[in-house]
Design a protein around this motif. Structure first.
Motif, PDB file in Angstrom:
ATOM      1  N   PRO A  28       0.830  -1.208   0.000  1.00 14.43           N
ATOM      2  CA  PRO A  28       0.000   0.000   0.000  1.00 14.43           C
ATOM      3  C   PRO A  28       0.862   1.255   0.000  1.00 14.43           C
ATOM      4  O   PRO A  28       1.978   1.252   0.522  1.00 14.43           O
ATOM      5  CB  PRO A  28      -0.808  -0.109   1.287  1.00 14.43           C
ATOM      6  CG  PRO A  28      -0.079  -1.075   2.138  1.00 14.43           C
ATOM      7  CD  PRO A  28       0.683  -1.974   1.223  1.00 14.43           C
ATOM      8  N   PRO A  29       0.368   2.323  -0.592  1.00 15.18           N
ATOM      9  CA  PRO A  29       1.141   3.570  -0.617  1.00 15.18           C
ATOM     10  C   PRO A  29       1.315   4.128   0.790  1.00 15.18           C
ATOM     11  O   PRO A  29       0.494   3.899   1.679  1.00 15.18           O
ATOM     12  CB  PRO A  29       0.302   4.506  -1.481  1.00 15.18           C
ATOM     13  CG  PRO A  29      -1.031   3.874  -1.597  1.00 15.18           C
ATOM     14  CD  PRO A  29      -0.901   2.436  -1.288  1.00 15.18           C
ATOM     15  N   ALA A  30       2.392   4.877   0.972  1.00 15.97           N
ATOM     16  CA  ALA A  30       2.725   5.419   2.290  1.00 15.97           C
ATOM     17  C   ALA A  30       1.784   6.538   2.713  1.00 15.97           C
ATOM     18  O   ALA A  30       1.616   6.785   3.900  1.00 15.97           O
ATOM     19  CB  ALA A  30       4.167   5.911   2.290  1.00 15.97           C
ATOM     20  N   SER A  31       1.190   7.228   1.757  1.00 13.04           N
ATOM     21  CA  SER A  31       0.320   8.354   2.087  1.00 13.04           C
ATOM     22  C   SER A  31      -0.759   8.500   1.027  1.00 13.04           C
ATOM     23  O   SER A  31      -0.708   7.865  -0.028  1.00 13.04           O
ATOM     24  CB  SER A  31       1.138   9.645   2.161  1.00 13.04           C
ATOM     25  OG  SER A  31       1.640   9.962   0.870  1.00 13.04           O
ATOM     26  N   TYR A  32      -1.719   9.343   1.306  1.00 12.77           N
ATOM     27  CA  TYR A  32      -2.779   9.610   0.340  1.00 12.77           C
ATOM     28  C   TYR A  32      -2.196  10.240  -0.919  1.00 12.77           C
ATOM     29  O   TYR A  32      -2.574   9.876  -2.034  1.00 12.77           O
ATOM     30  CB  TYR A  32      -3.845  10.517   0.959  1.00 12.77           C
ATOM     31  CG  TYR A  32      -4.978  10.807   0.009  1.00 12.77           C
ATOM     32  CD1 TYR A  32      -5.943   9.840  -0.254  1.00 12.77           C
ATOM     33  CD2 TYR A  32      -5.076  12.032  -0.635  1.00 12.77           C
ATOM     34  CE1 TYR A  32      -6.979  10.091  -1.134  1.00 12.77           C
ATOM     35  CE2 TYR A  32      -6.110  12.291  -1.516  1.00 12.77           C
ATOM     36  CZ  TYR A  32      -7.061  11.316  -1.765  1.00 12.77           C
ATOM     37  OH  TYR A  32      -8.079  11.563  -2.648  1.00 12.77           O
ATOM     38  N   THR A  33      -1.253  11.141  -0.743  1.00 19.08           N
ATOM     39  CA  THR A  33      -0.612  11.797  -1.893  1.00 19.08           C
ATOM     40  C   THR A  33       0.084  10.769  -2.772  1.00 19.08           C
ATOM     41  O   THR A  33      -0.001  10.821  -4.001  1.00 19.08           O
ATOM     42  CB  THR A  33       0.387  12.870  -1.415  1.00 19.08           C
ATOM     43  OG1 THR A  33      -0.318  13.805  -0.593  1.00 19.08           O
ATOM     44  CG2 THR A  33       1.018  13.604  -2.575  1.00 19.08           C
ATOM     45  N   ALA A  34       0.757   9.815  -2.150  1.00 17.92           N
ATOM     46  CA  ALA A  34       1.422   8.752  -2.911  1.00 17.92           C
ATOM     47  C   ALA A  34       0.392   7.896  -3.650  1.00 17.92           C
ATOM     48  O   ALA A  34       0.624   7.466  -4.786  1.00 17.92           O
ATOM     49  CB  ALA A  34       2.269   7.895  -1.989  1.00 17.92           C
ATOM     50  N   ALA A  35      -0.756   7.651  -3.015  1.00 18.86           N
ATOM     51  CA  ALA A  35      -1.822   6.881  -3.666  1.00 18.86           C
ATOM     52  C   ALA A  35      -2.364   7.629  -4.877  1.00 18.86           C
ATOM     53  O   ALA A  35      -2.617   7.030  -5.926  1.00 18.86           O
ATOM     54  CB  ALA A  35      -2.936   6.597  -2.674  1.00 18.86           C
ATOM     55  N   VAL A  36      -2.534   8.932  -4.744  1.00 16.39           N
ATOM     56  CA  VAL A  36      -3.011   9.747  -5.866  1.00 16.39           C
ATOM     57  C   VAL A  36      -2.003   9.688  -7.012  1.00 16.39           C
ATOM     58  O   VAL A  36      -2.379   9.500  -8.173  1.00 16.39           O
ATOM     59  CB  VAL A  36      -3.256  11.207  -5.419  1.00 16.39           C
ATOM     60  CG1 VAL A  36      -3.456  12.120  -6.624  1.00 16.39           C
ATOM     61  CG2 VAL A  36      -4.453  11.284  -4.482  1.00 16.39           C
ATOM     62  N   GLU A  37      -0.736   9.810  -6.706  1.00 19.96           N
ATOM     63  CA  GLU A  37       0.309   9.752  -7.744  1.00 19.96           C
ATOM     64  C   GLU A  37       0.308   8.397  -8.443  1.00 19.96           C
ATOM     65  O   GLU A  37       0.423   8.313  -9.659  1.00 19.96           O
ATOM     66  CB  GLU A  37       1.682  10.048  -7.145  1.00 19.96           C
ATOM     67  CG  GLU A  37       1.870  11.493  -6.746  1.00 19.96           C
ATOM     68  CD  GLU A  37       1.655  12.463  -7.903  1.00 19.96           C
ATOM     69  OE1 GLU A  37       2.088  12.180  -9.046  1.00 19.96           O
ATOM     70  OE2 GLU A  37       1.026  13.504  -7.675  1.00 19.96           O
ATOM     71  N   ARG A  38       0.154   7.328  -7.665  1.00 19.39           N
ATOM     72  CA  ARG A  38       0.137   5.987  -8.252  1.00 19.39           C
ATOM     73  C   ARG A  38      -1.061   5.838  -9.181  1.00 19.39           C
ATOM     74  O   ARG A  38      -0.954   5.309 -10.282  1.00 19.39           O
ATOM     75  CB  ARG A  38       0.084   4.931  -7.149  1.00 19.39           C
ATOM     76  CG  ARG A  38       0.093   3.519  -7.694  1.00 19.39           C
ATOM     77  CD  ARG A  38      -0.121   2.477  -6.625  1.00 19.39           C
ATOM     78  NE  ARG A  38       1.001   2.400  -5.725  1.00 19.39           N
ATOM     79  CZ  ARG A  38       1.075   1.519  -4.741  1.00 19.39           C
ATOM     80  NH1 ARG A  38       0.094   0.670  -4.532  1.00 19.39           N
ATOM     81  NH2 ARG A  38       2.118   1.491  -3.940  1.00 19.39           N
ATOM     82  N   TYR A  39      -2.201   6.323  -8.738  1.00 23.82           N
ATOM     83  CA  TYR A  39      -3.411   6.234  -9.557  1.00 23.82           C
ATOM     84  C   TYR A  39      -3.248   7.018 -10.852  1.00 23.82           C
ATOM     85  O   TYR A  39      -3.561   6.520 -11.935  1.00 23.82           O
ATOM     86  CB  TYR A  39      -4.615   6.743  -8.766  1.00 23.82           C
ATOM     87  CG  TYR A  39      -5.848   6.895  -9.609  1.00 23.82           C
ATOM     88  CD1 TYR A  39      -6.569   5.779 -10.007  1.00 23.82           C
ATOM     89  CD2 TYR A  39      -6.277   8.152 -10.037  1.00 23.82           C
ATOM     90  CE1 TYR A  39      -7.702   5.901 -10.797  1.00 23.82           C
ATOM     91  CE2 TYR A  39      -7.401   8.275 -10.828  1.00 23.82           C
ATOM     92  CZ  TYR A  39      -8.102   7.151 -11.204  1.00 23.82           C
ATOM     93  OH  TYR A  39      -9.203   7.281 -11.999  1.00 23.82           O
TER      94      TYR A  39
END
Length: 59
Positions: A28-39
C-alpha cells in the motif's frame, strides 16, 4: 470478450460471462498523496488532465 450460452436461451438457459481477472496489489502507498500519484500514473491520461485531477483529489 465473448458470451457463451450454457444451454439454448429458449429453454430457460443462462449466459456465462467471463470472470474478472484478479490482480494482486503491491504494498500500500505510504500516504494519500502517494496513492493519488500511483493512480494518476496508471490512469494513462494526459499530463494536463492529471494535473487537474491531482488538484481535485488532494484538496
Amino acid at each position: 470478450m465473448t458470451i457463451e450460452p450454457v444451454t439454448e436461451l429458449g429453454n430457460g438457459g443462462a449466459l456465462r460471462l467471463p470472470r474478472a481477472r484478479v490482480v494482486p496489489l503491491s504494498a500500500p502507498p505510504a500516504s494519500y498523496t502517494a496513492a493519488v500519484e500511483r493512480y494518476l500514473t496508471g490512469a494513462g491520461i494526459a499530463k494536463s488532465s492529471a494535473r487537474i485531477y491531482r488538484i481535485s483529489l488532494t484538496t
